[in-house]
Write a protein that holds these residues in place. Structure first.
Motif, PDB file in Angstrom:
ATOM      1  N   SER A 220       0.815  -1.530   0.292  1.00 21.81           N
ATOM      2  CA  SER A 220       0.145  -0.115  -0.030  1.00 21.81           C
ATOM      3  C   SER A 220       0.790   1.033   0.271  1.00 21.81           C
ATOM      4  O   SER A 220       0.299   2.182  -0.470  1.00 21.81           O
TER       5      SER A 220
ATOM      6  N   THR B  67       0.982   4.032  -3.298  1.00 18.85           N
ATOM      7  CA  THR B  67       1.005   5.349  -2.783  1.00 18.85           C
ATOM      8  C   THR B  67       1.183   6.592  -3.633  1.00 18.85           C
ATOM      9  O   THR B  67       1.596   7.283  -3.692  1.00 18.85           O
TER      10      THR B  67
ATOM     11  N   LEU C 154       1.778   6.402  -6.797  1.00 19.06           N
ATOM     12  CA  LEU C 154       0.241   7.140  -7.867  1.00 19.06           C
ATOM     13  C   LEU C 154      -0.227   8.573  -8.509  1.00 19.06           C
ATOM     14  O   LEU C 154      -0.282   8.175  -9.722  1.00 19.06           O
TER      15      LEU C 154
ATOM     16  N   LEU D  28      -6.265   1.130  -2.823  1.00 19.69           N
ATOM     17  CA  LEU D  28      -5.811   1.357  -1.792  1.00 19.69           C
ATOM     18  C   LEU D  28      -6.246   1.362  -0.528  1.00 19.69           C
ATOM     19  O   LEU D  28      -7.843   1.048  -0.925  1.00 19.69           O
TER      20      LEU D  28
ATOM     21  N   ASN E 261      -5.624  -5.221  -1.338  1.00 22.42           N
ATOM     22  CA  ASN E 261      -6.441  -4.505  -0.455  1.00 22.42           C
ATOM     23  C   ASN E 261      -8.319  -4.560  -0.350  1.00 22.42           C
ATOM     24  O   ASN E 261      -9.182  -4.469   0.403  1.00 22.42           O
TER      25      ASN E 261
END
Length: 424
Positions: free
Chosen positions: A7, A11, A14, A109, A135
């Motif tokens: 995750s 992130t 992204l 996410l 996720n």
């Protein structure tokens, strides 16, 4: 811990993901629309019912009989179908119109998946084939939403890829509530990745439950009738690197069958214009479906540059080559032409549909070719010996009919997770 690291990396990446989306939007403008849905905002989300996720076009088509059956079985429950691509979105709207809710699946996410699940509040999440995200599964588990992997398939190549990140994916596979897997070989691969034996059933492939609609057959007959008495073969779902080989093959076919027509259907719509130019630069006279023009006797290539009409195009043909198989993509759905009784040609790269293609090959319905010369030779052979072509097509149709029933088994399994499910 591995999912936390995943995750965190996602992130940090992204901005790159958004840049990739911008690049794809530059190549295919549809990607520029509905950005908010990528962040679990907006979209036609209908809460309290059944959530189906189908990544793109192929999975949406495969899911269609199941979704129709769910709408029939549970008329009191809303159904929402998510996907990842504009072509998948277009296919969903074409198949179901406003009968189902529809949105893009957000990026994987935790807070985005959590937001979507809170909005959906589904009784069950049904994920088609192998479109699993760590996720997504974890947040469904947190929200006590059962996760079903429907029509599950897992090639040897994909299994090896998952095994390389086993610390991340094993908890995901172990968290699945039920896996309706296509074959025993694939069940063994899922088991090695952490799916409990008790949570898995070999149901077969719901793709065998494919039945062309009377409307599709009527449209195909009308279109083919406009083309006159000429031989027609189709190269369907082709990828970059295949179109060139198909066109070389068609040039050879024309030597033996000067009035032959090739129906060329690229897999991705952003390639339609490039493939049209490729055929024209190769000296072929090309008619595009989007022109709504009947091919003249002198036209040699009909470009299927439309969405959602592949089954109809198959219905217009005498012979089918299934793309994604002359390049290392893994092939596409061989059962669509088989259901219509067409003899089938495939390249050697069939790893996405190994068991299905081997069934068809063993029955004499599918022939593997390794390039343009072999492709042309087999097309000409079947055109010159129509009895052999018909025999191969009938064998494929028999395979499809003999393996039907997976949809009923899938629906029975899903019913265990739906409140007020009918007793079969």
């Amino acid at each position: 811990m591995p999912r936390l690291l995943y995750s965190l990396i996602f992130t940090l990446c992204l901005p790159l993901v958004v840049l990739r989306l911008l690049y794809r939007a530059w190549r295919a403008p549809a990607y520029a629309r509905r950005w908010s849905e990528r962040f679990a905002l907006g979209g036609d989300v209908r809460s309290g019912g059944i959530w189906v996720h189908a990544v793109s076009v192929g999975e949406s088509i495969a899911a269609a009989p199941m979704v129709r059956a769910l709408l029939e079985r549970y008329p009191q429950l809303p159904v929402t179908v998510t996907c990842m691509t504009p072509t998948g979105s277009e296919q969903i709207r074409k198949l179901f119109g406003g009968r189902v809710g529809h949105a893009y699946l957000p990026y994987d996410l935790p807070w985005l998946q959590r937001r979507l699940i809170r909005r959906l509040q589904p009784q069950v999440a049904i994920i088609m084939e192998t479109e699993l995200w760590p996720n997504l599964v974890a947040e469904c588990k947190r929200a006590r939403v059962p996760v079903v992997l429907a029509n599950a398939r897992l090639s040897e190549r994909s299994a090896r890829g998952y095994a390389r990140v086993s610390a991340l994916v094993q908890p995901m596979f172990a968290a699945l509530d039920w896996v309706a897997v296509q074959t025993h070989a694939e069940a063994a691969r899922f088991r090695e990745l952490g799916v409990p034996e008790a949570a898995m059933t070999v149901t077969g492939s719901i793709k065998f439950d494919l039945e062309p609609t009377p409307e599709t057959l009527a449209q195909a007959a009308e279109l083919r009738g406009q083309w006159g008495l000429r031989p027609v073969w189709i190269a369907a779902s082709t990828h970059a690197g295949e179109d060139e080989q198909v066109l070389v093959a068609h040039r050879q076919v024309l030597v033996a069958q000067p009035d032959a027509l090739l129906v060329l259907v690229p897999r991705h719509p952003e390639r339609f214009d490039n493939v049209a130019r490729l055929a024209q630069d190769a000296g072929f006279s090309v008619v595009r479906r989007s022109e709504q023009r009947v091919p003249a006797a002198t036209d040699q290539v009909f470009l299927g540059d439309s969405m959602g009409e592949l089954m109809m195009f198959y219905g217009c043909a005498d012979i089918a080559f299934v793309g994604g198989s002359l390049v290392a993509t893994g092939g596409h759905n061989y059962l669509e032409p088989a259901a219509l009784g067409l003899p089938i040609l495939s390249g050697p790269h069939r790893f996405n549909f190994t068991e299905i293609s081997e069934l068809l090959e063993g029955a004499g319905a599918l022939v593997e070719i390794d390039g343009a010369d072999a492709l042309a030779g087999q097309v000409v052979l079947w055109l010159e010996q129509p009895d052999r072509a018909r025999s191969a097509g009938a064998a494929g149709q028999a395979v499809v009919q003999a393996n039907q029933g997976a949809l009923q088994r899938l629906l029975e399994g899903v019913g265990r997770f739906v409140a007020g499910a009918p007793k079969d």
